[in-house]
Write a protein that holds these residues in place. Structure first.
Motif, PDB file in Angstrom:
ATOM      1  N   SER A 105      20.062   6.139   7.264  1.00 33.78           N
ATOM      2  CA  SER A 105      21.274   5.188   6.802  1.00 33.78           C
ATOM      3  C   SER A 105      21.317   4.011   7.058  1.00 33.78           C
ATOM      4  O   SER A 105      20.788   3.341   8.090  1.00 33.78           O
ATOM      5  CB  SER A 105      22.438   6.028   7.845  1.00 33.78           C
ATOM      6  N   ALA A 106      21.789   3.346   5.894  1.00 41.14           N
ATOM      7  CA  ALA A 106      22.048   1.819   5.976  1.00 41.14           C
ATOM      8  C   ALA A 106      23.256   1.707   6.285  1.00 41.14           C
ATOM      9  O   ALA A 106      23.836   0.365   6.476  1.00 41.14           O
ATOM     10  CB  ALA A 106      21.864   1.188   4.773  1.00 41.14           C
ATOM     11  N   ASP A 107      24.066   2.444   7.148  1.00 37.83           N
ATOM     12  CA  ASP A 107      25.479   2.258   7.564  1.00 37.83           C
ATOM     13  C   ASP A 107      25.576   2.238   9.152  1.00 37.83           C
ATOM     14  O   ASP A 107      26.440   2.744   9.630  1.00 37.83           O
ATOM     15  CB  ASP A 107      26.391   3.219   6.948  1.00 37.83           C
ATOM     16  N   SER A 121      21.762  -7.664   2.728  1.00 33.19           N
ATOM     17  CA  SER A 121      21.708  -6.873   1.533  1.00 33.19           C
ATOM     18  C   SER A 121      20.306  -6.502   1.327  1.00 33.19           C
ATOM     19  O   SER A 121      19.933  -5.559   0.822  1.00 33.19           O
ATOM     20  CB  SER A 121      22.102  -7.934   0.323  1.00 33.19           C
ATOM     21  N   ILE A 124      19.520  -3.422   3.594  1.00 33.81           N
ATOM     22  CA  ILE A 124      20.076  -2.487   3.080  1.00 33.81           C
ATOM     23  C   ILE A 124      19.306  -1.737   1.987  1.00 33.81           C
ATOM     24  O   ILE A 124      19.012  -0.763   1.968  1.00 33.81           O
ATOM     25  CB  ILE A 124      21.356  -2.572   2.628  1.00 33.81           C
ATOM     26  N   ALA A 125      18.640  -2.683   1.076  1.00 32.11           N
ATOM     27  CA  ALA A 125      17.999  -2.151   0.138  1.00 32.11           C
ATOM     28  C   ALA A 125      16.434  -1.597   0.530  1.00 32.11           C
ATOM     29  O   ALA A 125      16.132  -0.924   0.045  1.00 32.11           O
ATOM     30  CB  ALA A 125      17.571  -3.323  -0.884  1.00 32.11           C
ATOM     31  N   TYR A 126      15.962  -2.517   1.648  1.00 33.33           N
ATOM     32  CA  TYR A 126      14.659  -1.661   2.107  1.00 33.33           C
ATOM     33  C   TYR A 126      14.862  -0.661   2.574  1.00 33.33           C
ATOM     34  O   TYR A 126      14.093   0.127   2.509  1.00 33.33           O
ATOM     35  CB  TYR A 126      14.274  -2.898   3.114  1.00 33.33           C
ATOM     36  N   VAL A 127      15.996  -0.398   3.644  1.00 30.07           N
ATOM     37  CA  VAL A 127      16.030   0.964   4.131  1.00 30.07           C
ATOM     38  C   VAL A 127      16.275   1.908   3.316  1.00 30.07           C
ATOM     39  O   VAL A 127      15.702   3.142   3.382  1.00 30.07           O
ATOM     40  CB  VAL A 127      17.341   0.807   5.200  1.00 30.07           C
ATOM     41  N   GLN A 128      17.004   1.522   2.089  1.00 26.86           N
ATOM     42  CA  GLN A 128      17.406   2.734   1.231  1.00 26.86           C
ATOM     43  C   GLN A 128      15.985   3.166   0.517  1.00 26.86           C
ATOM     44  O   GLN A 128      15.980   4.472   0.142  1.00 26.86           O
ATOM     45  CB  GLN A 128      18.186   2.092  -0.032  1.00 26.86           C
ATOM     46  N   TYR A 130      12.939   3.669   1.854  1.00 20.89           N
ATOM     47  CA  TYR A 130      12.740   4.757   2.744  1.00 20.89           C
ATOM     48  C   TYR A 130      13.470   5.852   2.740  1.00 20.89           C
ATOM     49  O   TYR A 130      12.985   7.030   2.609  1.00 20.89           O
ATOM     50  CB  TYR A 130      12.744   4.104   4.385  1.00 20.89           C
ATOM     51  N   ILE A 131      14.677   5.937   2.716  1.00 22.77           N
ATOM     52  CA  ILE A 131      15.687   7.130   2.456  1.00 22.77           C
ATOM     53  C   ILE A 131      15.175   7.899   1.319  1.00 22.77           C
ATOM     54  O   ILE A 131      15.420   8.841   1.219  1.00 22.77           O
ATOM     55  CB  ILE A 131      17.050   6.610   2.432  1.00 22.77           C
ATOM     56  N   ASP A 132      15.232   7.033   0.041  1.00 21.90           N
ATOM     57  CA  ASP A 132      15.082   7.774  -1.247  1.00 21.90           C
ATOM     58  C   ASP A 132      13.433   8.475  -1.338  1.00 21.90           C
ATOM     59  O   ASP A 132      13.451   9.627  -1.906  1.00 21.90           O
ATOM     60  CB  ASP A 132      14.887   6.680  -2.335  1.00 21.90           C
TER      61      ASP A 132
END
Length: 218
Positions: A105-107, A121, A124-128, A130-132
């Protein structure tokens, strides 16, 4: 470990910040987020992540890591209390990004507490990413040659190297661990900008990285 390409925020370094690390030189606007981070501790030698109670001090959010992942930060004590404070929050900024990856979660509270503006920002894109891909990482990442340049009382720059040779990408669904990485690509050079907020927290505002930089390799 070779982390996926990330942070594309270009860090503009002023003349004040000739961050020539004793092993790590010049910055780069490319962003191959290298070794992920994890914690900060006190002591003269290499340090691992803080305990949750340490992170909660002074109203700071706790940062939790799984048992199979660890960041080690060298050079916590410089002999200058102002620089030590910057290095402590620099480590927690790194940890906050990793915690978000682990939690998927980026939250998370810590991510936006220690990272703001372009750094937030980008993170958040970096973490996303990994999530994707349903990925996480395991192992130990070492951070070394961390150097601080202070600019006044509320701005600072930190340059440092990471060694990801003992940390690896792991797919959460398959459980597969990717160990296919060239040794040179395991080392990453970072340049970061930080600003101290009203509460006295050194927040990372911008970051750039260069994977495989010769200055960080042994």
């Amino acid at each position: 470990m070779t982390r996926r390409p990330i942070l594309s925020a270009a860090l503009v370094l002023t003349a004040v910040v000739t961050l020539t690390l004793s092993g790590c030189g010049g910055g780069d606007t490319s962003s191959d987020r290298g070794g992920e981070p994890l914690g900060v501790s006190v002591g003269d030698g290499p340090s691992a992540s803080p305990s949750p109670s340490d992170s909660m001090a002074e109203g700071r959010p706790s940062i939790d890591f799984p048992s199979d992942a660890k960041n080690v930060f060298e050079g916590e004590k410089t002999g200058d209390s102002a620089k030590d404070a910057v290095l402590a929050d620099n480590a927690l900024s790194i940890d906050a990004v990793d915690e978000a990856i682990f939690k998927g979660s980026a939250d998370t509270k810590a991510l936006g507490f220690y990272n703001v503006d372009k750094a937030l920002s980008s993170s958040i894109a970096y973490v996303q990413g990994y999530i994707d891909d349903n990925d996480t990482w395991i192992g130990v990442t070492r951070y070394f040659d961390r150097k601080v340049t202070l600019k006044g009382t509320d701005k600072a720059y930190v340059a440092y190297c990471s060694d990801e040779s003992k940390s690896y990408i792991k797919n959460k669904k398959s459980g597969k661990v990717d160990k296919s990485v060239a040794s040179a690509d395991s080392f990453v050079l970072y340049n970061t900008a930080l600003t101290k907020n009203a509460a006295g927290v050194w927040q990372t505002t911008d970051i750039s990285s260069k994977r495989g930089d010769a200055a960080c390799r042994p």
